[in-house]
Write a protein that holds these residues in place. Sequence first.
Motif, PDB file in Angstrom:
ATOM      1  N   ALA A 209     -45.372  60.319   7.325  1.00 35.53           N
ATOM      2  CA  ALA A 209     -43.854  59.622   7.458  1.00 35.53           C
ATOM      3  C   ALA A 209     -44.008  58.188   8.130  1.00 35.53           C
ATOM      4  CB  ALA A 209     -42.934  60.556   8.336  1.00 35.53           C
ATOM      5  N   ASP A 210     -45.204  58.184   9.112  1.00 37.87           N
ATOM      6  CA  ASP A 210     -45.305  57.094   9.605  1.00 37.87           C
ATOM      7  C   ASP A 210     -45.786  55.850   8.725  1.00 37.87           C
ATOM      8  OD1 ASP A 210     -45.329  58.354  12.011  1.00 37.87           O
ATOM      9  OD2 ASP A 210     -47.240  58.603  12.380  1.00 37.87           O
ATOM     10  N   ARG A 211     -45.995  56.171   7.410  1.00 35.58           N
ATOM     11  CA  ARG A 211     -46.631  54.923   6.520  1.00 35.58           C
ATOM     12  C   ARG A 211     -45.150  54.429   5.945  1.00 35.58           C
ATOM     13  NH1 ARG A 211     -51.983  55.073   5.051  1.00 35.58           N
ATOM     14  NH2 ARG A 211     -53.064  55.749   6.474  1.00 35.58           N
TER      15      ARG A 211
ATOM     16  N   SER B  91     -34.539  48.957   4.967  1.00 39.04           N
ATOM     17  CA  SER B  91     -35.692  49.462   5.728  1.00 39.04           C
ATOM     18  C   SER B  91     -35.597  51.005   6.102  1.00 39.04           C
ATOM     19  CB  SER B  91     -35.844  48.509   7.090  1.00 39.04           C
ATOM     20  OG  SER B  91     -36.092  47.253   6.641  1.00 39.04           O
ATOM     21  N   ILE B  92     -36.399  51.595   5.820  1.00 38.77           N
ATOM     22  CA  ILE B  92     -36.413  53.156   6.177  1.00 38.77           C
ATOM     23  C   ILE B  92     -36.440  53.359   7.687  1.00 38.77           C
ATOM     24  CG2 ILE B  92     -37.579  55.171   5.412  1.00 38.77           C
ATOM     25  CD1 ILE B  92     -38.589  54.092   3.130  1.00 38.77           C
ATOM     26  N   LEU B  93     -35.526  54.365   7.953  1.00 42.56           N
ATOM     27  CA  LEU B  93     -35.372  54.783   9.345  1.00 42.56           C
ATOM     28  C   LEU B  93     -36.049  56.045   9.489  1.00 42.56           C
ATOM     29  CD1 LEU B  93     -31.844  53.738  10.090  1.00 42.56           C
ATOM     30  CD2 LEU B  93     -33.846  52.381  10.582  1.00 42.56           C
TER      31      LEU B  93
ATOM     32  N   CYS C 207     -25.267  51.975   7.700  1.00 43.42           N
ATOM     33  CA  CYS C 207     -26.668  52.703   7.280  1.00 43.42           C
ATOM     34  C   CYS C 207     -26.345  53.328   5.831  1.00 43.42           C
ATOM     35  CB  CYS C 207     -27.398  53.504   8.382  1.00 43.42           C
ATOM     36  SG  CYS C 207     -26.212  55.093   8.602  1.00 43.42           S
ATOM     37  N   PHE C 208     -27.453  53.669   5.313  1.00 40.56           N
ATOM     38  CA  PHE C 208     -27.372  54.160   4.005  1.00 40.56           C
ATOM     39  C   PHE C 208     -28.403  55.691   3.920  1.00 40.56           C
ATOM     40  CE2 PHE C 208     -26.953  49.792   3.052  1.00 40.56           C
ATOM     41  CZ  PHE C 208     -25.841  49.600   2.543  1.00 40.56           C
ATOM     42  N   GLY C 209     -27.785  56.693   3.096  1.00 39.75           N
ATOM     43  CA  GLY C 209     -28.225  57.927   3.168  1.00 39.75           C
ATOM     44  C   GLY C 209     -28.654  58.257   1.718  1.00 39.75           C
ATOM     45  N   PHE C 210     -29.772  58.259   1.242  1.00 41.51           N
ATOM     46  CA  PHE C 210     -30.191  58.762  -0.264  1.00 41.51           C
ATOM     47  C   PHE C 210     -30.661  59.944  -0.257  1.00 41.51           C
ATOM     48  CE2 PHE C 210     -30.388  53.855   0.508  1.00 41.51           C
ATOM     49  CZ  PHE C 210     -29.781  53.498  -0.691  1.00 41.51           C
ATOM     50  N   THR C 211     -30.235  60.689  -1.309  1.00 40.17           N
ATOM     51  CA  THR C 211     -31.045  61.897  -1.734  1.00 40.17           C
ATOM     52  C   THR C 211     -31.336  61.877  -3.093  1.00 40.17           C
ATOM     53  OG1 THR C 211     -28.885  62.822  -2.537  1.00 40.17           O
ATOM     54  CG2 THR C 211     -29.432  63.357  -0.463  1.00 40.17           C
ATOM     55  N   LEU C 212     -32.622  62.293  -3.473  1.00 39.88           N
ATOM     56  CA  LEU C 212     -33.487  61.987  -4.677  1.00 39.88           C
ATOM     57  C   LEU C 212     -33.780  63.383  -4.953  1.00 39.88           C
ATOM     58  CD1 LEU C 212     -34.123  59.570  -2.452  1.00 39.88           C
ATOM     59  CD2 LEU C 212     -35.648  58.907  -4.396  1.00 39.88           C
ATOM     60  N   ARG C 213     -33.232  63.726  -6.463  1.00 41.62           N
ATOM     61  CA  ARG C 213     -33.515  64.979  -6.952  1.00 41.62           C
ATOM     62  C   ARG C 213     -34.564  64.685  -8.333  1.00 41.62           C
ATOM     63  NH1 ARG C 213     -28.812  69.165  -8.054  1.00 41.62           N
ATOM     64  NH2 ARG C 213     -29.084  69.363  -5.841  1.00 41.62           N
ATOM     65  N   SER C 214     -35.787  65.180  -8.185  1.00 41.39           N
ATOM     66  CA  SER C 214     -36.409  65.166  -9.265  1.00 41.39           C
ATOM     67  C   SER C 214     -36.177  65.645 -10.632  1.00 41.39           C
ATOM     68  CB  SER C 214     -37.959  65.628  -8.758  1.00 41.39           C
ATOM     69  OG  SER C 214     -38.820  65.416  -9.850  1.00 41.39           O
TER      70      SER C 214
ATOM     71  N   GLY D 194     -40.053  51.971   8.588  1.00 48.11           N
ATOM     72  CA  GLY D 194     -40.029  50.336   8.683  1.00 48.11           C
ATOM     73  C   GLY D 194     -40.212  49.904   7.369  1.00 48.11           C
ATOM     74  N   ALA D 195     -40.570  50.559   6.376  1.00 47.12           N
ATOM     75  CA  ALA D 195     -40.929  49.734   5.076  1.00 47.12           C
ATOM     76  C   ALA D 195     -39.643  49.522   4.236  1.00 47.12           C
ATOM     77  CB  ALA D 195     -41.974  50.476   4.370  1.00 47.12           C
TER      78      ALA D 195
END
Length: 475
Positions: free
Chosen positions: A316-318, A299-301, A379-386, A321-322
Amino acid sequence: MNKQIAPARTTAFSRSGTLPATLDAATAGGLLAAMGDVALILSGDGRILDVAVSNGELAHHGLDAWVGERFAETVTIESRDKVAEMLAAAAGGDAPGRWRQVNHPLAGGDVPIRYLVMGLGEDRRIAIGRDMRSAAQMQQRLIQAQQSLERDYIRLRQAETRYRLLFEMASEPVLIVDAGTRRIREANPAAHRLIGAVEGALVGEPVHILVDPAARDDLMAHLGAVEAADDVAPATVTLAGGHGTATLSARPFRQARAPLLLVRIAAAPMSPARRQDDALGEVVDRMPDAFVLTDRNLSILTANAAFIDLAEVPSADRVAGARLNAWLGRPGIDLELIVAQLREHGAVRNVATIVRGSAGGEEAVEVSAVMAPSPAGECFGFTLRSVGRRLRDAPEIPRDLPRSVEQLTGLVGRMSLKEIVRESTDLIERLCIEAALAYTADNRASAAEILGVSRQSLYSKLHRHGLGNLVSNED
């Protein structure tokens, strides 16, 4: 038996027999002249035959010069209709006359006089006038006083508006506290934000609601000391709800005879560690690569602005929690493998996958992730590079995609299983799109409907596979 109400009297006297049988002309003239400040004897056609002035101020205006003139010619143009109406009513004699105010243009300005015109018999009229200048001056002073009150009221409202605007926009928490009941009368938005309260929730509450229960006695002692002396040093208190410490100062004042306290709250100086945390958060939010922090259930913090753009959501509110799998990875494939690697090794690097936007778009990304402990668990931290845009902008390298099972199996040993699966997926996707376009004569709207995807998603896939530009021939 009903009692009858006597009709209203319309004459000066009801018993005419009590009056003298005869009055000499001098006595009658004196009585008529004394009835007003000025009296005019008029002929039947409204010409002034005589003037009597009992007001000393009017006597200096030379009203005797009116004799021989018509009454209507001695007044201003806008008053002449009133004179004509009074003369006509006096000539009728049936209804009692009524007082009418007219203006006489005299030296020094117009003079307002209120007249009553009555018939005297023998084709004579009398106009009894009362000088209205004192009443007009009184009325003018009343209007001026009213205008002055209105100006003071407007200035007061403007000052109150400025005070209210300053109070609401102040970044420093400010409270207005009733000195007798110790209850909050007003609190600005900064005071509500200080303890995480909904705006307006503090009004009417006791002031000690702001501090930790252990600090309530210190707060009350400080407010009592402020009322007794002027040079009381600010107090440091612990805020309620674990919101840290703050410095509190107060100053008494009175409003509408009620004793009040102006309470200012300043957050305690930020520690170096806290400043570093805030700087780190600012840097993460400004990163060009997307960053997402999730709990152990994915779940996104929190997420930075770059991820909001990739996910195609307005704010970011959207996403708070998702679940992260609503946007990251192919359903049931990539994200589960990434999480399994995280739990086993603690980190993963440069995993190729996609981000699915809420509007139907897709973007190829490389994911690096790390698992870290937290007070609520891992907890998990993700970085996404396009990488999709980078690959599209690079010159196209011609290569032959595998077209058969033999060619696919020939890739074993040269590529990892995940890369072989991805190549197969891309091949199948491209072949299906080409078949749909051929079937629909290159009508992309119909092709998207056949494939069960949105038009925007189809355009993204066409772009990714290099199947023509975004200009279609659909009608």
